[in-house]
Design a protein around this motif. Structure first.
Motif, PDB file in Angstrom:
ATOM      1  N   LEU A 253       6.267  10.485   4.103  1.00 43.86           N
ATOM      2  CA  LEU A 253       4.814  10.370   4.140  1.00 43.86           C
ATOM      3  C   LEU A 253       4.144  11.733   4.133  1.00 43.86           C
ATOM      4  O   LEU A 253       4.497  12.610   4.916  1.00 43.86           O
ATOM      5  CB  LEU A 253       4.380   9.605   5.397  1.00 43.86           C
ATOM      6  CG  LEU A 253       2.881   9.414   5.565  1.00 43.86           C
ATOM      7  CD1 LEU A 253       2.337   8.452   4.520  1.00 43.86           C
ATOM      8  CD2 LEU A 253       2.569   8.901   6.959  1.00 43.86           C
TER       9      LEU A 253
ATOM     10  N   LEU B 102       0.824  -1.199   0.000  1.00 48.30           N
ATOM     11  CA  LEU B 102       0.000   0.000   0.000  1.00 48.30           C
ATOM     12  C   LEU B 102       0.862   1.255   0.000  1.00 48.30           C
ATOM     13  O   LEU B 102       1.745   1.417   0.828  1.00 48.30           O
ATOM     14  CB  LEU B 102      -0.926  -0.013   1.220  1.00 48.30           C
ATOM     15  CG  LEU B 102      -2.140   0.911   1.161  1.00 48.30           C
ATOM     16  CD1 LEU B 102      -3.055   0.567  -0.009  1.00 48.30           C
ATOM     17  CD2 LEU B 102      -2.915   0.838   2.459  1.00 48.30           C
ATOM     18  N   ARG B 103       0.597   2.133  -0.969  1.00 49.93           N
ATOM     19  CA  ARG B 103       1.325   3.396  -1.101  1.00 49.93           C
ATOM     20  C   ARG B 103       0.447   4.590  -0.752  1.00 49.93           C
ATOM     21  O   ARG B 103       0.912   5.566  -0.190  1.00 49.93           O
ATOM     22  CB  ARG B 103       1.870   3.559  -2.519  1.00 49.93           C
ATOM     23  CG  ARG B 103       2.909   2.507  -2.872  1.00 49.93           C
ATOM     24  CD  ARG B 103       3.489   2.682  -4.263  1.00 49.93           C
ATOM     25  NE  ARG B 103       3.964   4.015  -4.586  1.00 49.93           N
ATOM     26  CZ  ARG B 103       5.088   4.580  -4.147  1.00 49.93           C
ATOM     27  NH1 ARG B 103       5.867   3.911  -3.327  1.00 49.93           N
ATOM     28  NH2 ARG B 103       5.429   5.793  -4.499  1.00 49.93           N
ATOM     29  N   ARG B 104      -0.829   4.509  -1.095  1.00 48.20           N
ATOM     30  CA  ARG B 104      -1.747   5.623  -0.853  1.00 48.20           C
ATOM     31  C   ARG B 104      -3.027   5.102  -0.228  1.00 48.20           C
ATOM     32  O   ARG B 104      -3.680   4.227  -0.801  1.00 48.20           O
ATOM     33  CB  ARG B 104      -2.061   6.345  -2.157  1.00 48.20           C
ATOM     34  CG  ARG B 104      -0.886   7.106  -2.705  1.00 48.20           C
ATOM     35  CD  ARG B 104      -1.155   7.694  -4.092  1.00 48.20           C
ATOM     36  NE  ARG B 104       0.067   8.280  -4.613  1.00 48.20           N
ATOM     37  CZ  ARG B 104       1.026   7.588  -5.221  1.00 48.20           C
ATOM     38  NH1 ARG B 104       0.900   6.297  -5.397  1.00 48.20           N
ATOM     39  NH2 ARG B 104       2.115   8.179  -5.650  1.00 48.20           N
ATOM     40  N   LEU B 105      -3.378   5.656   0.926  1.00 48.98           N
ATOM     41  CA  LEU B 105      -4.618   5.314   1.616  1.00 48.98           C
ATOM     42  C   LEU B 105      -5.350   6.617   1.913  1.00 48.98           C
ATOM     43  O   LEU B 105      -4.905   7.422   2.724  1.00 48.98           O
ATOM     44  CB  LEU B 105      -4.334   4.559   2.918  1.00 48.98           C
ATOM     45  CG  LEU B 105      -5.538   4.257   3.807  1.00 48.98           C
ATOM     46  CD1 LEU B 105      -6.567   3.386   3.076  1.00 48.98           C
ATOM     47  CD2 LEU B 105      -5.102   3.587   5.100  1.00 48.98           C
TER      48      LEU B 105
ATOM     49  N   LEU C 298       4.161   3.261   2.226  1.00 48.17           N
ATOM     50  CA  LEU C 298       3.106   4.258   2.342  1.00 48.17           C
ATOM     51  C   LEU C 298       3.680   5.666   2.174  1.00 48.17           C
ATOM     52  O   LEU C 298       4.585   6.064   2.897  1.00 48.17           O
ATOM     53  CB  LEU C 298       2.410   4.127   3.701  1.00 48.17           C
ATOM     54  CG  LEU C 298       1.072   4.835   3.857  1.00 48.17           C
ATOM     55  CD1 LEU C 298       0.020   4.241   2.923  1.00 48.17           C
ATOM     56  CD2 LEU C 298       0.585   4.744   5.296  1.00 48.17           C
TER      57      LEU C 298
ATOM     58  N   LEU D 147      -1.277   9.413   3.242  1.00 49.33           N
ATOM     59  CA  LEU D 147      -2.314   8.961   4.166  1.00 49.33           C
ATOM     60  C   LEU D 147      -3.226  10.139   4.459  1.00 49.33           C
ATOM     61  O   LEU D 147      -2.808  11.115   5.069  1.00 49.33           O
ATOM     62  CB  LEU D 147      -1.687   8.422   5.452  1.00 49.33           C
ATOM     63  CG  LEU D 147      -2.633   7.954   6.559  1.00 49.33           C
ATOM     64  CD1 LEU D 147      -3.530   6.822   6.085  1.00 49.33           C
ATOM     65  CD2 LEU D 147      -1.832   7.519   7.785  1.00 49.33           C
TER      66      LEU D 147
ATOM     67  N   LEU E 213      -0.373   0.655  10.726  1.00 51.72           N
ATOM     68  CA  LEU E 213      -0.130   1.430   9.505  1.00 51.72           C
ATOM     69  C   LEU E 213       1.306   1.927   9.438  1.00 51.72           C
ATOM     70  O   LEU E 213       1.861   2.089   8.363  1.00 51.72           O
ATOM     71  CB  LEU E 213      -1.097   2.612   9.420  1.00 51.72           C
ATOM     72  CG  LEU E 213      -2.558   2.302   9.132  1.00 51.72           C
ATOM     73  CD1 LEU E 213      -3.378   3.581   9.095  1.00 51.72           C
ATOM     74  CD2 LEU E 213      -2.721   1.536   7.832  1.00 51.72           C
TER      75      LEU E 213
ATOM     76  N   LEU F  72       3.856   0.001   7.301  1.00 48.37           N
ATOM     77  CA  LEU F  72       3.756  -0.019   5.845  1.00 48.37           C
ATOM     78  C   LEU F  72       4.870   0.830   5.248  1.00 48.37           C
ATOM     79  O   LEU F  72       4.744   2.039   5.100  1.00 48.37           O
ATOM     80  CB  LEU F  72       2.381   0.469   5.395  1.00 48.37           C
ATOM     81  CG  LEU F  72       1.200  -0.360   5.887  1.00 48.37           C
ATOM     82  CD1 LEU F  72      -0.116   0.279   5.480  1.00 48.37           C
ATOM     83  CD2 LEU F  72       1.286  -1.787   5.360  1.00 48.37           C
TER      84      LEU F  72
END
Length: 132
Positions: free
Chosen positions: A105, A56-59, A80, A83, A74, A77
């Motif tokens: 991030l 996961l790179r973008r949430l 990531l 976020l 989280l 990750l």
């Protein structure tokens, strides 16, 4: 079936008037790199299994009705980079995870709702803020 889509790398469901909780089965999408669930009516907590989505790179889950604590996993990750959790009703602490997130991030949150603020937030938002 979510399991049939295990090779999916992007889930783009922004602004679709979706309601209810985010199901734990979403974590079966282990190849997911981008998860955009923002601007819906999701409620309840974020699934604690999100840390299993190691790619996961973008949430983006901003502008929902999500509650509870932000899953501490989280911060595990490593990929990531974005976020977005603002305009929800999260509680708890986030600063202990800041070190693990590192400097790469981009993090948007409602800092005033978190018990320890958010020292690593790129942007601090608050309910009704026009800047977020």
């Amino acid at each position: 079936s979510v399991n049939a889509q295990a090779s999916l790398t992007g889930l783009y469901l922004s602004d679709n008037f979706l309601r209810g909780t985010i199901p734990n089965q979403i974590c079966a999408l282990y190849q997911l790199e981008n998860m955009f669930l923002d601007t819906n009516g999701f409620s309840g907590p974020l699934p604690s299994c999100l840390d299993e989505l190691t790619r996961l790179r973008r949430l983006l889950v901003f502008k929902n009705q999500l509650t509870g604590e932000i899953p501490s996993g989280l911060s595990n990750l490593a990929d990531l980079v974005q976020l977005g959790i603002e305009e929800n009703h999260f509680t708890g602490a986030l600063n202990n995870s800041c070190v693990a997130f590192g400097g790469n991030l981009k993090l948007w949150a409602d800092c005033d709702e978190l018990s320890d603020g958010c020292d690593c937030c790129t942007k601090c938002c608050s309910d009704g803020s026009s800047s977020c």
